[in-house]
Design a protein around this motif. Structure first.
Motif, PDB file in Angstrom:
ATOM      1  N   LYS A   1       3.066  21.950  70.732  1.00 24.57           N
ATOM      2  CA  LYS A   1       3.241  23.111  69.843  1.00 24.57           C
ATOM      3  C   LYS A   1       2.668  22.813  68.457  1.00 24.57           C
ATOM      4  O   LYS A   1       2.132  23.711  67.808  1.00 24.57           O
ATOM      5  CB  LYS A   1       4.720  23.515  69.751  1.00 24.57           C
ATOM      6  CG  LYS A   1       5.342  23.922  71.085  1.00 24.57           C
ATOM      7  CD  LYS A   1       4.452  24.872  71.872  1.00 24.57           C
ATOM      8  CE  LYS A   1       4.906  25.011  73.301  1.00 24.57           C
ATOM      9  NZ  LYS A   1       3.946  25.659  74.170  1.00 24.57           N
ATOM     10  N   SER A   2       2.732  21.557  68.031  1.00 29.22           N
ATOM     11  CA  SER A   2       2.106  21.172  66.764  1.00 29.22           C
ATOM     12  C   SER A   2       0.590  21.326  66.847  1.00 29.22           C
ATOM     13  O   SER A   2      -0.055  21.717  65.865  1.00 29.22           O
ATOM     14  CB  SER A   2       2.457  19.726  66.409  1.00 29.22           C
ATOM     15  OG  SER A   2       3.830  19.597  66.186  1.00 29.22           O
TER      16      SER A   2
ATOM     17  N   HIS B   1      -0.989  23.551  68.703  1.00 34.43           N
ATOM     18  CA  HIS B   1      -1.229  24.988  68.575  1.00 34.43           C
ATOM     19  C   HIS B   1      -1.212  25.396  67.101  1.00 34.43           C
ATOM     20  O   HIS B   1      -2.122  26.080  66.625  1.00 34.43           O
ATOM     21  CB  HIS B   1      -0.133  25.786  69.314  1.00 34.43           C
ATOM     22  CG  HIS B   1      -0.444  26.053  70.736  1.00 34.43           C
ATOM     23  ND1 HIS B   1      -1.135  27.160  71.159  1.00 34.43           N
ATOM     24  CD2 HIS B   1      -0.139  25.353  71.857  1.00 34.43           C
ATOM     25  CE1 HIS B   1      -1.248  27.131  72.466  1.00 34.43           C
ATOM     26  NE2 HIS B   1      -0.653  26.049  72.922  1.00 34.43           N
ATOM     27  N   PHE B   2      -0.163  24.988  66.412  1.00 31.36           N
ATOM     28  CA  PHE B   2      -0.009  25.339  65.004  1.00 31.36           C
ATOM     29  C   PHE B   2      -1.210  24.871  64.194  1.00 31.36           C
ATOM     30  O   PHE B   2      -1.790  25.631  63.409  1.00 31.36           O
ATOM     31  CB  PHE B   2       1.284  24.726  64.452  1.00 31.36           C
ATOM     32  CG  PHE B   2       1.544  25.053  63.020  1.00 31.36           C
ATOM     33  CD1 PHE B   2       2.295  26.165  62.677  1.00 31.36           C
ATOM     34  CD2 PHE B   2       1.036  24.256  62.005  1.00 31.36           C
ATOM     35  CE1 PHE B   2       2.534  26.482  61.345  1.00 31.36           C
ATOM     36  CE2 PHE B   2       1.265  24.560  60.674  1.00 31.36           C
ATOM     37  CZ  PHE B   2       2.020  25.675  60.340  1.00 31.36           C
TER      38      PHE B   2
ATOM     39  N   LEU C   1       5.363  32.531  73.277  1.00 32.66           N
ATOM     40  CA  LEU C   1       5.769  31.607  72.217  1.00 32.66           C
ATOM     41  C   LEU C   1       4.545  30.977  71.559  1.00 32.66           C
ATOM     42  O   LEU C   1       4.500  30.825  70.330  1.00 32.66           O
ATOM     43  CB  LEU C   1       6.686  30.508  72.778  1.00 32.66           C
ATOM     44  CG  LEU C   1       7.069  29.397  71.796  1.00 32.66           C
ATOM     45  CD1 LEU C   1       7.897  29.955  70.640  1.00 32.66           C
ATOM     46  CD2 LEU C   1       7.823  28.289  72.516  1.00 32.66           C
ATOM     47  N   ASP C   2       3.536  30.636  72.349  1.00 29.40           N
ATOM     48  CA  ASP C   2       2.323  30.026  71.796  1.00 29.40           C
ATOM     49  C   ASP C   2       1.575  30.999  70.889  1.00 29.40           C
ATOM     50  O   ASP C   2       1.044  30.598  69.847  1.00 29.40           O
ATOM     51  CB  ASP C   2       1.413  29.514  72.910  1.00 29.40           C
ATOM     52  CG  ASP C   2       1.987  28.285  73.609  1.00 29.40           C
ATOM     53  OD1 ASP C   2       2.946  27.696  73.076  1.00 29.40           O
ATOM     54  OD2 ASP C   2       1.468  27.920  74.680  1.00 29.40           O
TER      55      ASP C   2
ATOM     56  N   ILE D   1       3.485  30.947  67.655  1.00 33.29           N
ATOM     57  CA  ILE D   1       3.219  29.711  66.907  1.00 33.29           C
ATOM     58  C   ILE D   1       1.814  29.741  66.317  1.00 33.29           C
ATOM     59  O   ILE D   1       1.601  29.371  65.156  1.00 33.29           O
ATOM     60  CB  ILE D   1       3.421  28.468  67.808  1.00 33.29           C
ATOM     61  CG1 ILE D   1       4.904  28.304  68.150  1.00 33.29           C
ATOM     62  CG2 ILE D   1       2.881  27.207  67.141  1.00 33.29           C
ATOM     63  CD1 ILE D   1       5.184  27.289  69.239  1.00 33.29           C
ATOM     64  N   ASP D   2       0.840  30.193  67.105  1.00 30.66           N
ATOM     65  CA  ASP D   2      -0.543  30.286  66.637  1.00 30.66           C
ATOM     66  C   ASP D   2      -0.649  31.212  65.430  1.00 30.66           C
ATOM     67  O   ASP D   2      -1.303  30.884  64.430  1.00 30.66           O
ATOM     68  CB  ASP D   2      -1.451  30.811  67.750  1.00 30.66           C
ATOM     69  CG  ASP D   2      -1.530  29.884  68.956  1.00 30.66           C
ATOM     70  OD1 ASP D   2      -1.168  28.700  68.829  1.00 30.66           O
ATOM     71  OD2 ASP D   2      -1.957  30.348  70.027  1.00 30.66           O
TER      72      ASP D   2
ATOM     73  N   GLY E   1       0.906  29.636  62.395  1.00 32.04           N
ATOM     74  CA  GLY E   1      -0.013  28.611  61.881  1.00 32.04           C
ATOM     75  C   GLY E   1      -1.149  29.232  61.087  1.00 32.04           C
ATOM     76  O   GLY E   1      -1.470  28.784  59.981  1.00 32.04           O
TER      77      GLY E   1
END
Length: 167
Positions: free
Chosen positions: A84-85, A87-88, A140-141, A144-145, A148
């Motif tokens: 997930k980091s 992705h961010f 969720l991605d 998060i994207d 970010g």
């Protein structure tokens, strides 16, 4: 005569910025596309290598060795966070490049258009992952994207405001 030279140079600088920002944006979109195009095993392997590298750095800093059993457990336990980091971070950079590109073309409300563009690209990226072996699309991605990208845009706005630099 000097005024004309300065105006030409400023115009050329703006044109050059447009070209550079656009090329960097396209390259970064290709980078994201290529990451999404990886099958699940390859993607997980890269995440695990990054985690292992972080563990190596922690070993060096603390001067303590992490045993193989513990390393494997740490990799498994932190895989979600690392992914997930990633992705961010990828979209943080995309947000900055999108804002710089859109701003260089004097688009009205580049903040809104940049966030919207990044959101749409994130959604299309998740759909693209469905076609990669073992991968799925996750809402969720996309969230998060988009966060970010939004924070990347916010950062570039703060830098511009605090430094008065014309990017």
């Amino acid at each position: 005569m000097i005024d004309k030279v300065i105006k030409i140079e400023k115009g050329e600088t703006m044109k050059l910025k447009k070209i550079i920002y656009t090329i960097l944006l396209i390259i970064w979109m290709v980078v994201i596309f290529l990451f999404s195009n990886q099958n699940a095993a390859k993607s997980e392997s890269i995440s695990d290598k990054v985690t292992s590298g972080v563990i190596d750095i922690a070993e060096t800093i603390t001067n303590q060795e992490v045993k193989n059993e513990k390393r494997s457990t740490l990799i498994e336990e932190t895989r979600f966070f690392i992914r997930k980091s990633a992705h961010f971070t990828l979209y943080f950079i995309l947000g900055i490049l999108t804002y710089l590109t859109f701003s260089s073309y004097s688009i009205k409300n580049p903040i809104l258009y940049s966030i919207s563009f990044c959101f749409l690209y994130a959604g299309s990226d998740e759909i693209h992952q469905i076609f990669s072996d073992g991968r799925t699309a996750k809402l969720l991605d996309v969230f998060i994207d988009t966060i970010g990208a939004s924070i990347g845009i916010l950062l570039i706005l703060l830098v511009k405001k605090k430094t008065k630099i014309r990017l």
